[in-house]
Write a protein that holds these residues in place. Structure first.
Motif, PDB file in Angstrom:
ATOM      1  N   HIS A 350      -2.450  52.041  14.941  1.00 20.88           N
ATOM      2  CA  HIS A 350      -3.388  51.408  13.859  1.00 20.88           C
ATOM      3  C   HIS A 350      -2.695  50.887  13.072  1.00 20.88           C
ATOM      4  O   HIS A 350      -2.695  49.746  12.494  1.00 20.88           O
ATOM      5  CB  HIS A 350      -4.398  52.243  13.486  1.00 20.88           C
ATOM      6  N   GLY A 353      -1.064  47.669  13.980  1.00 20.70           N
ATOM      7  CA  GLY A 353      -2.065  46.536  14.103  1.00 20.70           C
ATOM      8  C   GLY A 353      -2.263  46.335  15.574  1.00 20.70           C
ATOM      9  O   GLY A 353      -2.931  45.671  15.889  1.00 20.70           O
ATOM     10  N   GLU A 355      -4.570  47.468  17.507  1.00 25.67           N
ATOM     11  CA  GLU A 355      -5.981  48.111  17.549  1.00 25.67           C
ATOM     12  C   GLU A 355      -6.574  48.323  18.841  1.00 25.67           C
ATOM     13  O   GLU A 355      -7.238  49.384  18.901  1.00 25.67           O
ATOM     14  CB  GLU A 355      -6.857  47.017  16.751  1.00 25.67           C
ATOM     15  N   LEU A 381     -11.912  52.459  11.367  1.00 26.64           N
ATOM     16  CA  LEU A 381     -11.010  51.476  10.852  1.00 26.64           C
ATOM     17  C   LEU A 381     -10.385  50.557  11.791  1.00 26.64           C
ATOM     18  O   LEU A 381     -10.162  49.435  11.395  1.00 26.64           O
ATOM     19  CB  LEU A 381      -9.948  52.347  10.225  1.00 26.64           C
ATOM     20  N   ALA A 382     -10.046  50.858  13.049  1.00 27.35           N
ATOM     21  CA  ALA A 382      -9.444  50.111  14.080  1.00 27.35           C
ATOM     22  C   ALA A 382     -10.630  48.976  14.691  1.00 27.35           C
ATOM     23  O   ALA A 382     -10.228  48.015  14.542  1.00 27.35           O
ATOM     24  CB  ALA A 382      -8.978  50.876  15.183  1.00 27.35           C
ATOM     25  N   GLU A 384     -12.919  48.084  12.643  1.00 26.10           N
ATOM     26  CA  GLU A 384     -13.304  47.102  11.708  1.00 26.10           C
ATOM     27  C   GLU A 384     -12.488  45.779  11.686  1.00 26.10           C
ATOM     28  O   GLU A 384     -12.460  44.770  11.368  1.00 26.10           O
ATOM     29  CB  GLU A 384     -13.303  47.682  10.326  1.00 26.10           C
ATOM     30  N   ARG A 385     -10.862  46.244  11.702  1.00 28.30           N
ATOM     31  CA  ARG A 385      -9.912  45.418  11.635  1.00 28.30           C
ATOM     32  C   ARG A 385      -9.846  44.270  12.956  1.00 28.30           C
ATOM     33  O   ARG A 385      -9.621  43.136  12.743  1.00 28.30           O
ATOM     34  CB  ARG A 385      -8.444  46.219  11.782  1.00 28.30           C
ATOM     35  N   ARG A 386     -10.342  45.143  14.089  1.00 31.38           N
ATOM     36  CA  ARG A 386     -10.394  44.005  15.258  1.00 31.38           C
ATOM     37  C   ARG A 386     -11.357  43.051  15.107  1.00 31.38           C
ATOM     38  O   ARG A 386     -11.267  42.033  15.513  1.00 31.38           O
ATOM     39  CB  ARG A 386     -10.443  45.108  16.596  1.00 31.38           C
ATOM     40  N   ARG A 388     -12.726  41.912  12.212  1.00 28.69           N
ATOM     41  CA  ARG A 388     -12.267  40.979  11.225  1.00 28.69           C
ATOM     42  C   ARG A 388     -11.160  39.925  11.712  1.00 28.69           C
ATOM     43  O   ARG A 388     -11.284  38.843  11.384  1.00 28.69           O
ATOM     44  CB  ARG A 388     -11.472  41.756  10.137  1.00 28.69           C
ATOM     45  N   GLU A 389     -10.197  40.185  12.423  1.00 24.59           N
ATOM     46  CA  GLU A 389      -9.148  39.426  13.309  1.00 24.59           C
ATOM     47  C   GLU A 389      -9.540  38.651  14.284  1.00 24.59           C
ATOM     48  O   GLU A 389      -9.305  37.473  14.868  1.00 24.59           O
ATOM     49  CB  GLU A 389      -8.043  40.126  13.486  1.00 24.59           C
TER      50      GLU A 389
END
Length: 727
Positions: A350, A353, A355, A381-382, A384-386, A388-389
């Motif tokens: 994580h 990056g 994810e 958390l992972a 959420e970032r995935r 978002r990206e």
């Protein structure tokens, strides 16, 4: 009478020396033992003695297998049941003497009295070993200290049973282990030396060797003696394995104080691992000396230590590389609890990056008793970032699930506000609750209005797709309110200015500044396709009358795909709103603009035809339809427009030609074929009267009566009567 060292104590000497491979079938053995306790009322004294030894074997097996606390506690409860049964048998034996002192004296000297009291003492003895094991697995001192105290009392109670030397010697050994567990090696040394002295006359006693080994281990722990590493790579006797382990950690302690590498310690640990003595306890001790052991030749376990060292120093690239190699070599299948290490691996992924991989590693850990809550947070958390990206429905759904699981398990976590924020995207009551929770955290407070805006824009987009103009206007007003609550600097960004203008127009705002704003924003947007599409949408709805027609006529030729799509969508919206005047005028002005795009042009002409028809301008509509079939002779929509306009204009010949063309071009029996055929017959029947040819057409249509709806079936029946096709 029993000998000085019962079989059970010999077994104990073996199990204490070092952990053996886990015993199989212990659960079945425990269940069988428990089932036989129900027969205790019929047992004689010898049977109680036998059951006490059987209980000892179960305890030994549980310790060998390093059974978890619940299994150990279950054995302790069975010991209480056996002990109570022993006491009941003793009371029965005493009662049977009728208080005759001579008989009581005979009883107390009898073999059965010896047997039953041996059982009574042995049960408490073995329960003391259970308590010692429970102390070893306790999570904290609150559970560990009472367990050690119970073990000490149990060993003390059997240490005075001089009629049973095996229990006495075993109890002295047990008390030495209690002292060791309390960290008092000096007291343990004294007890072991007393036991060694008592066994001096019996050097072949297995317990004597065990005591000698324990004394040697204490010497190793004091740094007084380190033996040469045994040659070879084969099996190790349990006692030797335990000595090597203590030597390894004594060397680590010594080398740490001297500030030099501990190669000899690593060699001993590698021998232990290769001989099959790796378990959670040994690994925990190695991890405590991680910094001294990192980079040493410890096989697959060495990769784990390297990975953990890198993780502790936030060297995440190295952490991932080492864990990948560890996994490739079967490290996660070793006989150890790997949950915490898998979690650390997922954290490193994580942090870098990765994810998708982080989720693959962390997802199975969510229900783990040790790392479950932390794993659920990491999954959130992972996710959420995935999301978002890589925005998308699947990633958004995964984020919603992860946020819900995280909040359910850790509602008071310091980062719970971020999960509330992730769940606040809807417009329902639950979303408002999550927004309120996110607003209470300073770190997420600023993002709340952004989430409100996202939710309102999503509702706006959905309403626009449904052509629900009232819902679209309502969502636009909600989105404008969210924009107004944002910081001024954020409101002044170009994307939000473009969005705000679109929302104002959708909400019904009309003012003379809008055309100038459109021009200014269009110049600022440049070639940004997303912004250009929004501005095209806005211009079509902000302008009206001649300004709208001029805007359409001034579109670049050929228009971009966004302009074509938005113009068609706007005209469909006008058609749904029954604004046929605007529809006809705009479509007429737009057709020349799309001269090089025949598919769009045809769609615009058809829209204009429908608008003129709705306005009752039949002659103009027929002229347009005639041009359609000339320009698009293979278009079914063009021929439908031609036939219906001709019929409305009273040109029966042209209408019949149109319906016949449609029927010939579509599969017989299809809905469109049936409609064209019946309309053609109805038209011809009104003008030419009943004809046999009409009956032929109706007979063909009648073949598909089962497929007709009720209205079409009634129309067919009426035409058959009018044309006298039934006789």
């Amino acid at each position: 009478m029993r000998g000085p060292l019962p079989t059970a104590v010999v077994m104990l000497a073996l199990l204490i020396a070092c952990a053996a491979p886990p015993a199989r079938g212990e659960d079945e053995a425990v269940q069988a033992f428990a089932a036989r306790l129900s027969e205790a009322a019929q047992w004689d004294a010898a049977h109680f003695s036998e059951r006490a030894d059987a209980f000892g074997k179960l305890v030994s097996a549980a310790r060998d297998a390093m059974a978890a606390a619940p299994a150990q506690q279950r054995l302790r409860e069975l010991g209480d049941e056996l002990h109570a049964a022993c006491r009941a048998r003793i009371r029965a034996l005493e009662a049977a003497t009728g208080e005759d002192e001579a008989k009581l004296e005979d009883l107390y000297r009898s073999q059965q009295w010896y047997e039953i009291n041996y059982a009574l003492a042995a049960v408490r003895y073995w329960q003391a070993w259970i308590d010692l094991a429970l102390a070893g697995t306790a999570a904290d001192d609150a559970a560990r200290v009472p367990a050690l105290s119970r073990a000490e009392r149990g060993f003390q109670s059997t240490a005075v049973r001089i009629l049973y030397p095996g229990l006495v010697y075993g109890s002295w050994l047990g008390m030495a282990y209690v002292e060791r567990a309390r960290g008092d090696d000096a007291a343990a040394q004294k007890r072991l030396e007393l036991l060694a002295g008592a066994l001096a006359t019996d050097p072949d006693n297995p317990l004597a060797k065990l005591v000698a080994d324990e004394l040697a281990l204490l010497a190793v722990r004091r740094g007084e003696a380190v033996s040469p590493l045994p040659a070879g790579k084969g099996k190790l006797e349990p006692a030797l394995a335990r000595r090597l382990q203590e030597e390894a950690f004594a060397l680590l302690e010594e080398r740490r104080s001297e500030g030099i590498a501990a190669l000899e310690a690593a060699e001993r640990l590698r021998r232990l691992i290769d001989a099959g003595y790796l378990d959670d306890a040994l690994l925990a001790r190695m991890l405590a000396w991680r910094d001294e052991l990192v980079g040493r030749d410890l096989g697959t376990v060495g990769l784990l230590l390297d990975a953990e060292y890198a993780a502790a120093h936030e060297q995440y690239e190295t952490t991932v590389l080492k864990y990948r190699e560890f996994a490739a070599k079967g490290g996660f299948e070793l006989p150890i609890n790997t949950a915490a290490f898998r979690y650390n691996y997922a954290v490193a992924l994580h942090r870098l990056g990765y994810e998708r991989e982080a989720l693959e590693v962390a997802m199975p850990l969510r229900e783990d008793r040790e790392v479950g809550p932390a794993a659920r947070k990491l999954v959130f958390l992972a996710a959420e970032r995935r999301n978002r990206e890589q925005p998308g429905a699947a990633n958004r759904a995964a984020l919603t699930r992860a946020a819900s699981e995280f909040l359910a398990s850790s509602p008071d976590d310091e980062d719970a506000a971020f999960a509330h924020l992730a769940l606040a995207g809807g417009g329902d009551a639950a979303a408002r609750t999550h927004l309120a929770a996110a607003r209470r955290d300073a770190r997420t407070r600023a993002a709340v209005e952004g989430v409100r805006l996202d939710a309102a824009v999503a509702a706006f987009t959905d309403a626009a797709a449904r052509n629900d103009l009232a819902a679209r206007a309502s969502a636009a007003r909600a989105a404008l309110a969210a924009i107004d609550a944002l910081p001024r600097a954020e409101r002044r960004t170009l994307p939000l200015r473009v969005l705000a203008l679109q929302l104002r127009v959708a909400a019904g705002t009309r003012d003379e500044r809008i055309p100038d704003e459109l021009q200014e924003l269009r110049e600022a947007a440049g070639a940004d396709p997303a912004l250009v599409r929004v501005l095209v949408w806005t211009a079509l709805r902000a302008l009206s009358g001649e300004a709208l027609l001029a805007h359409v006529a001034a579109l670049p030729q050929p228009p971009a795909a966004a302009e074509a799509d938005e113009l068609v969508a706007f005209l469909q919206e006008r058609e749904q709103a029954r604004d046929y005047t605007t529809l006809a005028a705009v479509a007429e002005r737009a057709v020349p603009v799309f001269a090089t795009q025949p598919d769009v042009a045809r769609q615009l002409v058809l829209m204009r035809h429908r608008a003129l028809t709705a306005l009752g301008r039949d002659a103009e509509a027929f002229a347009i339809a005639l041009g359609l079939v000339q320009s698009y002779p293979d278009s079914g929509d063009a021929w439908f427009a031609y036939a219906s306009s001709a019929e409305r204009s009273g040109d029966i010949f042209a209408a019949d030609r149109g319906w016949a063309r449609i029927a010939a071009a579509t599969p017989e029996g299809s809905d469109r074929w049936l409609d064209a055929t019946l309309r053609r017959v109805a038209l011809l029947s009104r003008t030419a009267g009943a004809q046999a040819a009409h009956c032929d057409l109706l007979a063909r249509a009648d073949l598909y009566r089962e497929r007709m709806n009720a209205a079409r079936g009634r129309q067919l029946a009426q035409l058959e009567r009018e044309n006298r096709c039934d006789g």
